[in-house]
Design an enzyme around this catalytic site. Sequence first.
Site, PDB file in Angstrom:
ATOM      1  N   HIS A 174      84.430-115.049  -0.524  1.00 26.37           N
ATOM      2  CA  HIS A 174      83.175-115.763  -0.342  1.00 26.37           C
ATOM      3  C   HIS A 174      83.181-117.076  -1.103  1.00 26.37           C
ATOM      4  CE1 HIS A 174      82.646-113.353  -4.054  1.00 26.37           C
ATOM      5  NE2 HIS A 174      81.924-114.389  -4.474  1.00 26.37           N
ATOM      6  N   ARG A 194      89.716-116.910  -8.415  1.00 25.75           N
ATOM      7  CA  ARG A 194      89.660-118.099  -7.569  1.00 25.75           C
ATOM      8  C   ARG A 194      90.867-118.123  -6.645  1.00 25.75           C
ATOM      9  NH1 ARG A 194      89.080-121.116 -12.550  1.00 25.75           N
ATOM     10  NH2 ARG A 194      86.880-121.309 -13.113  1.00 25.75           N
TER      11      ARG A 194
END
Length: 311
Positions: A174, A194
Amino acid sequence: MPILKLKPACKDYLWGGSRLREEYNISSDLHPLAEAWVLSCHPDGPSVVENGPDAGLTLPQYIEKHGRGALGRNCARFEDFPILAKFIDAKNDLSIQVHPDNAYALEHEGQYGKTEMWYVLEAEPGAFLYYGFKRPIAKEEYKERIASNTLTEVLNAAPLKKGDVFFIPAGTLHAICKGIVIAEIQQNSNVTYRVCDYGRTGADGKPRQLHVAQALEVTQRVPPRPQDFGGHLAACRYFVADAVQGGAEGMCDDSSFTSLLITGGEGVLSCGGEELAVRKGDSLFLPAGSGDWKLTGSASALLCRVPAAQN
């Protein structure tokens, strides 16, 4: 003190803006002001009691002083305070990221994973966010697209408007994109992997760390699945969330504390013979067993409690 007003811990991540200060009355000297952790017992940023005889105590200190009974019996199954709530101002895009589940996070990070929900408070025209994949993809394609910077071609870009809700189980890829303010309710965790950060550098001038190897292990490489929350905005074993308006009332019994994040307007919160003026951006905490409460005026709020254990 049935009604506790909480002062948030604030974060100045590089993608943040100024709307939390200017529109949500969050007091902070940070520039940019990216996040306000408005209900937090996390060591990376605990909330602080602002009013009453316990003013100045962090929320963990308050709980230590008054006992875990203040959290309610539904929290007894959790080792730590189960949730963390934030206001987030994304002036620019956040990284494309994923959070691990409990098993992976406990083994590799020493803390719990993260399932979360987003409640959209503001959205500029054309705003969207990334939420899972358009189609199932193989792990090798996922890896190749990360390396070739083509990952966004297979992500589900969801257009949004004020009032939209997204439930994000652990393992869902997301990204909050620019022009969005959200309220987030999540597990009490600060583990983020990340996957892509658009080549940005941090305050030290160096590229921000990526966690591709971990992301390849934990990401569910599928489109989002429909969810039925039985009339609630979102619900899972960690939290149940609802949107309420002025005129709303309820009972804070001994099963769970009640959290109200004021998302708009102003009004008065009454509980246990006390009244407290509230406005947009406020975070209110009612200890378990506080009794009947009522919210009046033009205030709107995101209400959160911890549910009973699911069979």
